[in-house]
Structures are given as C-alpha cells and as structure tokens.
Motif scaffolding. Structure first.
Motif, short mmCIF file in Angstrom:
data_model
loop_
_atom_site.label_atom_id
_atom_site.label_comp_id
_atom_site.label_asym_id
_atom_site.label_seq_id
_atom_site.Cartn_x
_atom_site.Cartn_y
_atom_site.Cartn_z
N LYS A 135 -13.60 -3.23 4.99
CA LYS A 135 -12.87 -2.14 4.35
C LYS A 135 -13.15 -0.86 5.12
CE LYS A 135 -12.29 -1.80 -0.15
NZ LYS A 135 -12.55 -1.56 -1.59
N GLY A 136 -12.09 -0.16 5.52
CA GLY A 136 -12.24 1.09 6.25
C GLY A 136 -12.85 2.18 5.37
N GLU A 137 -13.75 2.95 5.95
CA GLU A 137 -14.41 4.02 5.20
C GLU A 137 -13.41 5.09 4.77
OE1 GLU A 137 -17.55 3.93 4.15
OE2 GLU A 137 -17.83 2.03 5.18
N ALA A 138 -12.55 5.51 5.68
CA ALA A 138 -11.62 6.60 5.39
C ALA A 138 -10.43 6.13 4.57
CB ALA A 138 -11.14 7.24 6.69
N SER A 139 -9.81 5.04 5.00
CA SER A 139 -8.56 4.61 4.36
C SER A 139 -8.78 3.77 3.10
CB SER A 139 -7.73 3.79 5.35
OG SER A 139 -8.37 2.55 5.62
N GLY A 140 -9.91 3.07 3.02
CA GLY A 140 -10.13 2.17 1.90
C GLY A 140 -9.35 0.88 2.03
N GLN A 141 -8.64 0.71 3.15
CA GLN A 141 -7.87 -0.51 3.41
C GLN A 141 -8.70 -1.46 4.27
OE1 GLN A 141 -4.67 -1.03 2.16
NE2 GLN A 141 -5.17 0.83 1.03
N ARG A 143 -9.38 -3.83 7.29
CA ARG A 143 -8.95 -3.83 8.69
C ARG A 143 -9.82 -4.79 9.48
NH1 ARG A 143 -5.94 0.26 10.57
NH2 ARG A 143 -5.33 1.90 9.16
N GLY A 147 -10.85 -2.01 14.02
CA GLY A 147 -10.12 -0.88 13.44
C GLY A 147 -8.63 -1.10 13.28
N PRO A 149 -5.10 -2.58 11.87
CA PRO A 149 -4.69 -3.06 10.55
C PRO A 149 -4.48 -4.58 10.55
CG PRO A 149 -2.92 -1.82 11.61
CD PRO A 149 -4.12 -1.73 12.51
N LYS A 167 -17.18 -4.49 0.61
CA LYS A 167 -16.52 -3.97 1.79
C LYS A 167 -16.33 -5.01 2.89
CE LYS A 167 -17.98 0.68 0.89
NZ LYS A 167 -18.18 1.98 1.42
#
Length: 192
Positions: A135-141, A143, A147, A149, A167
C-alpha cells in the motif's frame, strides 16, 4: 546458509539476468525493445569463434540446469521470468531483502498466467506467500513495490479490507490475495 540447489539457482539467475541485460548472449534474446547483439564485434575471427563456442556450450548447460530445476519443482518458468522459493517463512522486509540479495525481487503477478505460477509454488509449500505489492504511503492505493500501479488484481472476496495497518499483500493457496500486516511470517517467492 544456502542449500546447494539454492546456490545453483542464484548463479543461474544472475548469469541469465546479466546475459539478458548486456545483450551479449548469442542466440538468447535480450530484453524486449532492446536490439540484441553478440557483443563480440571487433574481436579477431578466431577469438570470436572461440567465444561463440564457449557461450553456446554455456547456454546449453544453463538450459539443461534450468530444465532439471523445473523438473524437480525447484523453479517455475512463466514467460521470460523464473520464480523460485527458498521455502522460508519470514516477514515482508526480510523476504524482500533475501530476494534482492539473490538478484531478484519479490514475485508480483502482472497477469493470470503469472498468478497461477506463483500459486503453484504456494500450493507446493502449502503456505501463504508475500507478493511484491504494498500500500502506497501517499496514495493509500496498492502498488507494485517499484511504485507502479497494479495492472492485474486477484483479490479474495471482500478484500482488500484494510483492517488496521494491513499494508502488505499475501497470496492464499487458492491464488487469491489478501491485505495483511507486514510483520507476519509468510513464504518467500522471488522473481528473476
């Protein structure tokens, strides 16, 4: 300490990766989009012929070794990728580190065929495995660990549910995915 078969697999993967990256293996295609080349241009004819002979012999031996490892269930080939496990269960950071030290990365499926190949290893060991997805720290998506998608997903029903601090992503024995805390011990499967 690595087992003999793990050492052979690491050496094979390192040689194949180097060979493909440098585009210097006659008869072995380089990475997609990069024109191949024999890397022997400019050498005197007799020396180039000798190197071609040595490289052809090496290619044949690598092919046989790769086939033997596949036959013994030590590796799975999917496209140009090789998947392998050391059979160890560790946390996400340790799994990623061991794959990187071996010259690869944590396996992360980019299509159904790759998902099935990883699932075959998960079933062989009958253990859930970490995937190279976070789970990306900034986007919460979620990946890939590089990095990028996700271009393929196979979430288990009602997943990801992001309970607490889940995460990381694990693969179940049926090939579906679940978000999970990164401190759990899961099977290490590397991609080369």
């Amino acid at each position: 300490m690595l087992s003999y078969s793990s050492s052979i697999l690491i050496a094979l993967a390192a040689l194949l990766v180097t060979c493909h990256a440098l585009c210097k293996c006659p008869g072995i295609a380089g990475p997609p989009g990069i024109p191949g080349g024999d890397g022997l241009k400019g050498l005197p004819g007799s020396l180039a012929a000798k190197h071609h002979s040595v490289l052809a012999n090496l290619k044949h031996r690598l092919f046989r070794l790769e086939a033997a490892l596949a036959l013994n269930g030590k590796i799975r080939k999917v496209g140009e990728k090789i998947l392998a496990s050391n059979g160890k269960k560790v946390d996400f950071v340790s799994a990623l580190k061991s794959c990187e030290e071996a010259g690869g990365t944590l396996a992360a499926p980019k299509n159904e065929e790759e998902n099935k190949a990883i699932m075959d290893i998960v079933k062989q060991y009958n253990q859930y495995a970490y995937l190279g997805i976070r789970k990306g720290e900034a986007s919460g998506q979620f990946r890939y660990i590089n990095g990028m998608p996700l271009n393929y997903i196979n979430w288990h029903q009602h997943e990801p549910n992001s309970k607490g601090k889940e995460k990381c992503v694990e693969m179940y024995t049926d090939g579906t995915w679940n978000d999970k805390k990164c401190d759990r011990n899961r099977l290490t499967i590397c991609k080369f």
